[in-house]
Write an enzyme that holds these catalytic residues in place. Structure first.
Site, PDB file in Angstrom:
ATOM      1  CD  GLU A 103     -15.473  -9.378 -16.043  1.00 18.12           C
ATOM      2  OE1 GLU A 103     -14.962  -8.557 -16.821  1.00 18.12           O
ATOM      3  OE2 GLU A 103     -14.905 -10.447 -15.740  1.00 18.12           O
ATOM      4  CG  HIS A 153     -13.340 -11.912 -20.501  1.00 16.61           C
ATOM      5  ND1 HIS A 153     -14.560 -11.356 -20.211  1.00 16.61           N
ATOM      6  CD2 HIS A 153     -12.602 -11.794 -19.374  1.00 16.61           C
ATOM      7  CE1 HIS A 153     -14.576 -10.924 -18.959  1.00 16.61           C
ATOM      8  NE2 HIS A 153     -13.398 -11.176 -18.420  1.00 16.61           N
ATOM      9  NE  ARG A 181     -10.610  -3.153   2.198  1.00 14.59           N
ATOM     10  CZ  ARG A 181     -10.035  -4.264   1.766  1.00 14.59           C
ATOM     11  NH1 ARG A 181     -10.763  -5.151   1.117  1.00 14.59           N
ATOM     12  NH2 ARG A 181      -8.753  -4.504   2.008  1.00 14.59           N
ATOM     13  CE1 TYR A 218     -23.307  -2.217 -14.907  1.00 14.82           C
ATOM     14  CE2 TYR A 218     -24.288  -4.387 -15.216  1.00 14.82           C
ATOM     15  CZ  TYR A 218     -23.188  -3.587 -14.928  1.00 14.82           C
ATOM     16  OH  TYR A 218     -21.970  -4.168 -14.651  1.00 14.82           O
ATOM     17  CG  HIS A 265      -4.873  -6.811 -13.241  1.00 18.04           C
ATOM     18  ND1 HIS A 265      -5.028  -7.088 -11.896  1.00 18.04           N
ATOM     19  CD2 HIS A 265      -6.103  -6.841 -13.781  1.00 18.04           C
ATOM     20  CE1 HIS A 265      -6.316  -7.252 -11.636  1.00 18.04           C
ATOM     21  NE2 HIS A 265      -6.994  -7.103 -12.764  1.00 18.04           N
ATOM     22  CB  ALA A 266      -4.885 -11.923 -16.000  1.00 20.06           C
ATOM     23  CG  HIS A 281     -10.393  -3.448 -11.058  1.00 20.75           C
ATOM     24  ND1 HIS A 281      -9.591  -4.323 -10.343  1.00 20.75           N
ATOM     25  CD2 HIS A 281     -10.898  -4.160 -12.076  1.00 20.75           C
ATOM     26  CE1 HIS A 281      -9.633  -5.502 -10.924  1.00 20.75           C
ATOM     27  NE2 HIS A 281     -10.407  -5.438 -11.981  1.00 20.75           N
ATOM     28  NE  ARG A 333      -4.009  -2.297   1.614  1.00 16.95           N
ATOM     29  CZ  ARG A 333      -3.855  -3.545   1.149  1.00 16.95           C
ATOM     30  NH1 ARG A 333      -2.647  -4.095   1.090  1.00 16.95           N
ATOM     31  NH2 ARG A 333      -4.900  -4.237   0.724  1.00 16.95           N
ATOM     32  CD1 TRP A 341      -9.904   1.284   1.617  1.00 16.15           C
ATOM     33  CD2 TRP A 341     -11.202   1.203  -0.204  1.00 16.15           C
ATOM     34  NE1 TRP A 341      -9.635   0.108   0.946  1.00 16.15           N
ATOM     35  CE2 TRP A 341     -10.404   0.031  -0.184  1.00 16.15           C
ATOM     36  CE3 TRP A 341     -12.094   1.375  -1.275  1.00 16.15           C
ATOM     37  CZ2 TRP A 341     -10.476  -0.955  -1.167  1.00 16.15           C
ATOM     38  CZ3 TRP A 341     -12.167   0.391  -2.256  1.00 16.15           C
ATOM     39  CH2 TRP A 341     -11.362  -0.755  -2.192  1.00 16.15           C
ATOM     40  CG  HIS A 351     -12.015 -14.680 -15.488  1.00 14.31           C
ATOM     41  ND1 HIS A 351     -13.132 -14.465 -14.703  1.00 14.31           N
ATOM     42  CD2 HIS A 351     -11.764 -13.500 -16.082  1.00 14.31           C
ATOM     43  CE1 HIS A 351     -13.518 -13.216 -14.812  1.00 14.31           C
ATOM     44  NE2 HIS A 351     -12.706 -12.599 -15.636  1.00 14.31           N
ATOM     45  CD  GLU A 352      -8.408 -12.708 -17.971  1.00 14.77           C
ATOM     46  OE1 GLU A 352      -8.413 -12.365 -16.785  1.00 14.77           O
ATOM     47  OE2 GLU A 352      -9.028 -12.083 -18.850  1.00 14.77           O
ATOM     48  CE1 TYR A 405     -13.930  -6.681 -12.137  1.00 13.81           C
ATOM     49  CE2 TYR A 405     -14.271  -8.845 -13.068  1.00 13.81           C
ATOM     50  CZ  TYR A 405     -13.619  -7.637 -13.068  1.00 13.81           C
ATOM     51  OH  TYR A 405     -12.646  -7.386 -14.002  1.00 13.81           O
TER      52      TYR A 405
HETATM   53  C1  LIG Z   1      -9.077  -5.331 -22.366  1.00  7.86           C
HETATM   54  C2  LIG Z   1      -9.750  -5.673 -21.088  1.00  7.86           C
HETATM   55  O1  LIG Z   1      -9.602  -5.010 -20.082  1.00  7.86           O
HETATM   56  N1  LIG Z   1     -10.555  -6.772 -21.090  1.00  7.86           N
HETATM   57  C3  LIG Z   1     -11.275  -7.183 -19.891  1.00  7.86           C
HETATM   58  C4  LIG Z   1     -12.300  -8.229 -20.278  1.00  7.86           C
HETATM   59  C5  LIG Z   1     -13.433  -7.553 -21.050  1.00  7.86           C
HETATM   60  O2  LIG Z   1     -14.103  -6.700 -20.433  1.00  7.86           O
HETATM   61  O3  LIG Z   1     -13.611  -7.883 -22.247  1.00  7.86           O
HETATM   62  C6  LIG Z   1     -10.270  -7.842 -18.921  1.00  7.86           C
HETATM   63  O4  LIG Z   1      -9.601  -8.742 -19.332  1.00  7.86           O
HETATM   64  N2  LIG Z   1     -10.199  -7.363 -17.654  1.00  7.86           N
HETATM   65  C7  LIG Z   1      -9.200  -7.874 -16.714  1.00  7.86           C
HETATM   66  C8  LIG Z   1      -9.809  -8.631 -15.539  1.00  7.86           C
HETATM   67  C9  LIG Z   1      -8.710  -9.442 -14.852  1.00  7.86           C
HETATM   68  C10 LIG Z   1      -9.109 -10.152 -13.536  1.00  7.86           C
HETATM   69  C11 LIG Z   1      -9.772  -9.238 -12.532  1.00  7.86           C
HETATM   70  O5  LIG Z   1      -9.469  -8.057 -12.489  1.00  7.86           O
HETATM   71  N3  LIG Z   1     -10.633  -9.827 -11.664  1.00  7.86           N
HETATM   72  C12 LIG Z   1     -11.175  -9.012 -10.549  1.00  7.86           C
HETATM   73  C13 LIG Z   1     -12.427  -9.609  -9.928  1.00  7.86           C
HETATM   74  C14 LIG Z   1     -12.585 -11.067 -10.018  1.00  7.86           C
HETATM   75  C15 LIG Z   1     -12.314 -11.835  -8.911  1.00  7.86           C
HETATM   76  C16 LIG Z   1     -12.557 -13.190  -8.933  1.00  7.86           C
HETATM   77  C17 LIG Z   1     -13.073 -13.787 -10.074  1.00  7.86           C
HETATM   78  O6  LIG Z   1     -13.377 -15.114 -10.099  1.00  7.86           O
HETATM   79  C18 LIG Z   1     -13.318 -13.026 -11.206  1.00  7.86           C
HETATM   80  C19 LIG Z   1     -13.061 -11.665 -11.171  1.00  7.86           C
HETATM   81  C20 LIG Z   1     -10.088  -8.862  -9.476  1.00  7.86           C
HETATM   82  O7  LIG Z   1      -9.032  -9.494  -9.632  1.00  7.86           O
HETATM   83  O8  LIG Z   1     -10.326  -8.093  -8.528  1.00  7.86           O
HETATM   84  C21 LIG Z   1      -7.833 -10.688 -12.879  1.00  7.86           C
HETATM   85  C22 LIG Z   1      -7.909 -12.179 -12.932  1.00  7.86           C
HETATM   86  C23 LIG Z   1      -9.393 -12.512 -13.029  1.00  7.86           C
HETATM   87  C24 LIG Z   1      -9.971 -11.387 -13.810  1.00  7.86           C
HETATM   88  C25 LIG Z   1     -10.897  -9.565 -16.061  1.00  7.86           C
HETATM   89  O9  LIG Z   1     -10.597 -10.467 -16.842  1.00  7.86           O
HETATM   90  O10 LIG Z   1     -12.085  -9.360 -15.675  1.00  7.86           O
HETATM   91 ZN   LIG Z   2     -13.153 -10.851 -16.495  1.00 17.45          ZN
END
Ligand SMILES: CC(=O)N[C@@H](CC(=O)O)C(=O)NC[C@H](CC1(C(=O)N[C@@H](Cc2ccc(O)cc2)C(=O)O)CCCC1)C(=O)O
Ligand SMILES: [Zn+2]
Length: 599
Positions: A376, A352, A456, A190, A318-319, A480, A151, A452, A348-349, A490
């Site tokens: 998501e 998408h 929390r 939405y 960050h994936a 984010h 942090r 925050w 997950h990815e 999410y």
């Molecule tokens: C170009 C672009 O940006 N593309 C978008 C996709 C799109 O919109 O087309 C995208 O790839 N966003 C990245 C983001 C990455 C991750 C994430 O940030 N997850 C959240 C919350 C969470 C937690 C648990 C879980 O089971 C699922 C999600 C976190 O880690 O806090 C990290 C690893 C998992 C998913 C994603 O894939 O959603």
């Molecule tokens: Zn996602």
């Protein structure tokens, strides 16, 4: 205002081609930046971000020539409205738009390059080092150092940039007079005036599940770390839950499992023992999607994706999944490691990417999720099947599965699922409660951190292990927030994915309890899912929800928590019984947050 429907159709065909090309150019620039963070690649991305805003601005003007009241065709008017729904690009002050893009790039760069220091000599990146410490260390002091170090290196350095970022976004989004603030614009995807209250109601319905899980985990963690670490307010220290943001508690399963003597499912160990390669993780995920009749990855995916962290340059670890808007080029960027968590993220990815492939032949404007939560939800849905003991055994990552009447094994499995799917709910809900209150101006910069921790402490029932104040900026330590990507998607996803799982298991005629259902190789389930995916955002999302749930007991065009609660029902009963047995008092003092020093 002239130009009838026929002219609109001609215009939209031209727009479709130009918009897809502009989107491709921007995606390439963003990809070059995220896979090689330098001043030059950041500048190039900002340049393309401005070109894209300029394009959107011009085309919104062109589309405004059409008189929507004279366009009867719903599809044409929906497309024209989407051309004109350009968010901050409607703001003519390109200098300020450039500043927004620069600030976002700068904050993401600080976040991605930050190294958290454990002491005066050891400073480590978030992935994989600090993530691994928080996941695997059971040493309270070491956990505290990693938690605080991250942090100090991320949020603290992002803090100074965030207030200007917020005010510029609000200035840009309110220019046209269509939106009250940036949060209002985020929620507009939405298409529902009651969306904010709807998600609040859903969250309250889920509170009993979370409170029972929280009370049980708190008792078990007290046994391990000592009751002295737990304040009388009932909160749990934020850094001992296995995750840097306490949003997923799976990593402490070994500490808190209901029946510890039972074989704990250790997928990570199985991956290592079986010499899994990173590529094989992606092939396993691809096999799942193609087994239900969906899609295989196009050859460009294997050619252009970035699947391992490079050693010679800075990247955004960050994936993420990427659609290059040309119907052929789809990529994943992930610093993939050989762990169960990464195997789930791979699924997950790729989820998408499957959505991108399902709607790739729609008009460009419809190539999105029915709403962001749907994208998501699609990304997560197969993990509900993939993680079942049945499926793990099917692919050889688990050798023994709990028998039908093995309730202890079944509770262990449900509990482990709750450590990710239930533990996440308050966090998934609160991130945008904070952000919306900031955009509304309710939360000023001098109280960012206080708000925050109010949220929390109130919703998650956790508290900071070291003193925090408004000199810190802990929201900035979550990707984010500097990344500017919405988060309520999410929370919506975690509700919707259980509705879909229930519906797909029903149409696929898969017997047995919901939490043991595996849709693998079931093409009926896949076809039903595909019917929804192919809609993209061509129709309001209620129709997409109905597309999946029609003909089943969960038939609805709305979000409903009933399937999620049905899935966890056996565990909820077990937790209630166990908490009663130990006279656990559910919940915590929602209005008193330990360790926060308000000035
Ligand atoms: C170009 C672009 O940006 N593309 C978008 C996709 C799109 O919109 O087309 C995208 O790839 N966003 C990245 C983001 C990455 C991750 C994430 O940030 N997850 C959240 C919350 C969470 C937690 C648990 C879980 O089971 C699922 C999600 C976190 O880690 O806090 C990290 C690893 C998992 C998913 C994603 O894939 O959603
Ligand atoms: Zn996602």
């Amino acid at each position: 205002l002239v130009l009838d429907e026929a002219a609109a159709i001609t215009y939209l065909e031209e727009y479709d081609r130009l918009a897809a090309d502009m989107s491709y150019q921007y995606a390439e620039a963003a990809w070059k930046y995220e896979t090689n963070i330098t001043e030059e690649t950041l500048a190039n991305m900002t340049e393309w971000s401005l070109k894209r805003s300029d394009f959107n601005y011009r085309e919104a003007k062109n589309a405004s020539r059409f008189d929507l009241s004279k366009i009867n065709n719903q599809n044409i008017s929906r497309l024209l409205r989407k051309v004109m729904d350009i968010g901050t690009a409607a703001f003519p002050d390109t200098v300020k738009l450039e500043k927004i893009s620069d600030l976002e790039g700068e904050m993401t760069s600080i976040y991605s390059r930050a190294r958290g220091c454990l002491n005066t000599t050891t400073c480590l990146p978030l992935e994989p080092d600090l993530v691994d410490i928080i996941a695997n260390s059971r040493n309270y002091a070491e956990l505290t150092a990693a938690w605080k170090g991250w942090r100090d290196a991320s949020g603290r350095n992002i803090k100074k940039l965030y207030p200007e970022y917020v005010s510029l976004l609000n200035e840009a989004i309110t220019f046209e007079g269509k939106y009250k603030d940036m949060g209002d614009y985020y929620r507009s995807s939405y298409e529902s005036p009651t969306f904010e209250n709807d998600v609040k109601a859903l969250f309250l319905e889920l509170a009993p599940l979370y409170e029972n899980l929280h009370a049980y985990v708190r008792r078990r963690l007290k046994e391990h770390y000592g009751a002295d670490k737990f304040p009388s307010t009932g909160h749990i220290p934020a850094h001992i839950l296995g995750n840097m943001w306490a949003q997923d508690w799976t990593n402490i399963y070994d500490l808190v499992a209901p029946y510890p003597d039972k074989r704990t499912v250790d997928i990570t160990k199985a991956l290592i023992d079986q010499n899994y390669t990173i590529i094989r993780m992606y092939k396993v995920a691809e096999d799942f999607f193609s087994s239900i009749g969906l899609y295989k990855m196009p050859h460009l995916f294997w050619e252009k994706s970035l699947l391992v962290k490079p050693v010679n340059r800075e990247v955004v670890c960050h994936a993420s999944a990427w659609d290059f808007s040309n119907k052929r080029d789809f990529r994943i960027k992930q610093c993939t490691a050989l762990t169960e968590e990464h195997l789930l993220t791979v699924h997950h990815e790729m989820g998408h990417i499957i959505y991108y492939l399902a709607y790739k032949d729609l008009p460009y404007l419809y190539r999105e999720g029915a709403n962001p939560g749907f994208h998501e939800g699609m990304a997560d849905i197969v993990t509900l099947s993939f993680q079942t003991p049945e499926h793990m055994k099917k692919i050889g990552l688990l050798d023994a599965i709990p028998g039908q009447n093995d309730t202890e094994g079944d509770i262990n499995f449900l509990f482990r699922m709750a450590l990710s799917k239930a533990a996440f709910l308050p966090f998934g809900y609160l991130v945008d409660q904070w952000r919306w209150s900031v955009f509304r101006g309710e939360t000023k910069p001098e109280r960012y951190n206080e708000k925050w921790w109010d949220l929390r402490c109130d919703f998650q029932g956790i508290y900071p292990p070291v003193e925090r104040s408004n000199a810190d900026f802990d929201p900035g330590a979550k990707y984010h927030i500097p990344g500017g990507t919405p988060y309520i998607s999410y929370f919506v996803s975690f509700v919707a994915q259980f509705q879909w799982h229930k519906a797909l298991c029903k149409v696929a005629n898969i017997a047995g309890p919901l939490h043991r259902c595996d849709i693998y190789s079931n093409t009926i389930a896949g076809a039903r899912l595909n019917d929804m995916l192919k809609m993209g955002s061509s129709r309001p999302w209620g129709e997409a929800m109905l597309k999946i749930t029609s003909g089943t007991s969960g038939q609805t065009d709305k979000l409903s928590v009933a399937p999620l609660l049905e899935y966890f029902d056996p565990l909820i009963k077990w937790l209630q019984e166990n908490n009663k047995k130990y006279n656990e008092i559910l919940g915590w003092d929602k209005k008193n947050c330990p360790n926060f020093l308000s000035p």
